[in-house]
Design a protein around this motif. Structure first.
Motif, PDB file in Angstrom:
ATOM      1  N   PRO A   1      11.162 120.293   6.514  1.00  0.00           N
ATOM      2  CA  PRO A   1      10.195 119.364   5.930  1.00  0.00           C
ATOM      3  C   PRO A   1       9.680 119.801   4.566  1.00  0.00           C
ATOM      4  O   PRO A   1       9.209 118.970   3.787  1.00  0.00           O
ATOM      5  N   GLY A   2       9.803 121.084   4.231  1.00  0.00           N
ATOM      6  CA  GLY A   2       9.391 121.548   2.915  1.00  0.00           C
ATOM      7  C   GLY A   2      10.208 120.932   1.793  1.00  0.00           C
ATOM      8  O   GLY A   2       9.773 120.906   0.640  1.00  0.00           O
ATOM      9  N   PHE A   3      11.391 120.418   2.117  1.00  0.00           N
ATOM     10  CA  PHE A   3      12.224 119.739   1.125  1.00  0.00           C
ATOM     11  C   PHE A   3      11.554 118.484   0.593  1.00  0.00           C
ATOM     12  O   PHE A   3      11.809 118.062  -0.537  1.00  0.00           O
ATOM     13  N   LEU A   4      10.688 117.870   1.397  1.00  0.00           N
ATOM     14  CA  LEU A   4      10.023 116.636   0.972  1.00  0.00           C
ATOM     15  C   LEU A   4       8.974 116.872  -0.107  1.00  0.00           C
ATOM     16  O   LEU A   4       8.641 115.952  -0.856  1.00  0.00           O
ATOM     17  N   MET A   5       8.437 118.096  -0.191  1.00  0.00           N
ATOM     18  CA  MET A   5       7.386 118.377  -1.181  1.00  0.00           C
ATOM     19  C   MET A   5       7.870 118.219  -2.620  1.00  0.00           C
ATOM     20  O   MET A   5       7.269 117.454  -3.382  1.00  0.00           O
ATOM     21  N   PRO A   6       8.943 118.894  -3.039  1.00  0.00           N
ATOM     22  CA  PRO A   6       9.370 118.691  -4.431  1.00  0.00           C
ATOM     23  C   PRO A   6       9.893 117.288  -4.706  1.00  0.00           C
ATOM     24  O   PRO A   6       9.722 116.770  -5.819  1.00  0.00           O
ATOM     25  N   VAL A   7      10.499 116.660  -3.707  1.00  0.00           N
ATOM     26  CA  VAL A   7      10.976 115.285  -3.885  1.00  0.00           C
ATOM     27  C   VAL A   7       9.787 114.353  -4.145  1.00  0.00           C
ATOM     28  O   VAL A   7       9.803 113.534  -5.067  1.00  0.00           O
ATOM     29  N   GLY A   8       8.746 114.500  -3.332  1.00  0.00           N
ATOM     30  CA  GLY A   8       7.554 113.662  -3.506  1.00  0.00           C
ATOM     31  C   GLY A   8       6.830 113.935  -4.809  1.00  0.00           C
ATOM     32  O   GLY A   8       6.379 113.005  -5.493  1.00  0.00           O
ATOM     33  N   LEU A   9       6.703 115.222  -5.159  1.00  0.00           N
ATOM     34  CA  LEU A   9       6.052 115.557  -6.432  1.00  0.00           C
ATOM     35  C   LEU A   9       6.829 115.007  -7.608  1.00  0.00           C
ATOM     36  O   LEU A   9       6.246 114.495  -8.570  1.00  0.00           O
ATOM     37  N   GLY A  10       8.142 115.102  -7.543  1.00  0.00           N
ATOM     38  CA  GLY A  10       8.972 114.551  -8.621  1.00  0.00           C
ATOM     39  C   GLY A  10       8.835 113.053  -8.746  1.00  0.00           C
ATOM     40  O   GLY A  10       8.718 112.517  -9.858  1.00  0.00           O
ATOM     41  N   LEU A  11       8.832 112.363  -7.619  1.00  0.00           N
ATOM     42  CA  LEU A  11       8.689 110.904  -7.636  1.00  0.00           C
ATOM     43  C   LEU A  11       7.321 110.483  -8.173  1.00  0.00           C
ATOM     44  O   LEU A  11       7.218 109.563  -8.991  1.00  0.00           O
ATOM     45  N   ALA A  12       6.273 111.169  -7.733  1.00  0.00           N
ATOM     46  CA  ALA A  12       4.929 110.846  -8.227  1.00  0.00           C
ATOM     47  C   ALA A  12       4.810 111.126  -9.724  1.00  0.00           C
ATOM     48  O   ALA A  12       4.226 110.338 -10.471  1.00  0.00           O
ATOM     49  N   PHE A  13       5.378 112.245 -10.169  1.00  0.00           N
ATOM     50  CA  PHE A  13       5.325 112.580 -11.589  1.00  0.00           C
ATOM     51  C   PHE A  13       6.111 111.578 -12.422  1.00  0.00           C
ATOM     52  O   PHE A  13       5.648 111.136 -13.486  1.00  0.00           O
ATOM     53  N   LEU A  14       7.302 111.189 -11.962  1.00  0.00           N
ATOM     54  CA  LEU A  14       8.108 110.222 -12.706  1.00  0.00           C
ATOM     55  C   LEU A  14       7.451 108.851 -12.752  1.00  0.00           C
ATOM     56  O   LEU A  14       7.577 108.141 -13.757  1.00  0.00           O
ATOM     57  N   SER A  15       6.743 108.481 -11.687  1.00  0.00           N
ATOM     58  CA  SER A  15       6.048 107.194 -11.710  1.00  0.00           C
ATOM     59  C   SER A  15       4.911 107.200 -12.722  1.00  0.00           C
ATOM     60  O   SER A  15       4.579 106.172 -13.296  1.00  0.00           O
ATOM     61  N   GLY A  16       4.316 108.356 -12.958  1.00  0.00           N
ATOM     62  CA  GLY A  16       3.278 108.463 -13.979  1.00  0.00           C
ATOM     63  C   GLY A  16       3.848 108.603 -15.373  1.00  0.00           C
ATOM     64  O   GLY A  16       3.235 108.196 -16.364  1.00  0.00           O
ATOM     65  N   LEU A  17       5.043 109.182 -15.470  1.00  0.00           N
ATOM     66  CA  LEU A  17       5.669 109.422 -16.768  1.00  0.00           C
ATOM     67  C   LEU A  17       6.410 108.196 -17.302  1.00  0.00           C
ATOM     68  O   LEU A  17       6.603 108.075 -18.515  1.00  0.00           O
TER      69      LEU A  17
END
Length: 137
Positions: free
Chosen positions: A66-82
């Protein structure tokens, strides 16, 4: 606590709670709810499954850490803001919306993708913490 009743109930509750968590996620960018609450509900579904069927079976059900979901989610949230900065020369985290409604989802915009990122991060963090504590106990 591995009773027959809990095992049977968890088999039915896991998919129901996961669908409910997606419902809460999708309704969150209009009304209360969203990625955080939906992620907690999804994590609770897997924790219930682990209580009923054992941690090993639940980890086998997930098929990845489940730790794999952390960087995926952070990346998606960051890209949605960027996205507004790169595509439209707007400030960071400016909301972007499609000009038309998508069936079932309604208005789709950058807030939805940010919420999906938060959803993944919350599931990853919560399950990583709970699974780590369960393994050491």
């Amino acid at each position: 606590m591995k009773t027959l009743i809990l095992k049977t109930a968890s088999a039915y509750l896991l998919p129901v709670l996961l669908v409910f968590s997606v419902f809460i996620l999708l309704r969150g960018h209009y009304l209360p709810g969203g990625g955080f609450v939906g992620g907690l509900i999804a994590a609770i579904a897997f924790v219930l499954h682990a209580f009923a069927n054992g941690l090993k079976n639940t980890k086998g059900l997930l098929q990845f850490h489940p730790g794999f979901l952390m960087p995926v989610g952070l990346g998606l949230a960051f890209l949605s803001g960027l996205a507004p900065v790169l595509g439209f020369d707007d400030p960071f985290m400016t909301g972007l919306w499609l000009p038309y409604d998508v069936p079932v989802l309604g208005s789709v915009g950058s807030a939805l993708f940010f919420d999906i990122g938060v959803y993944f991060v919350v599931i990853g963090v919560t399950l990583t913490i709970i699974f780590t504590i369960s393994e050491s106990a």
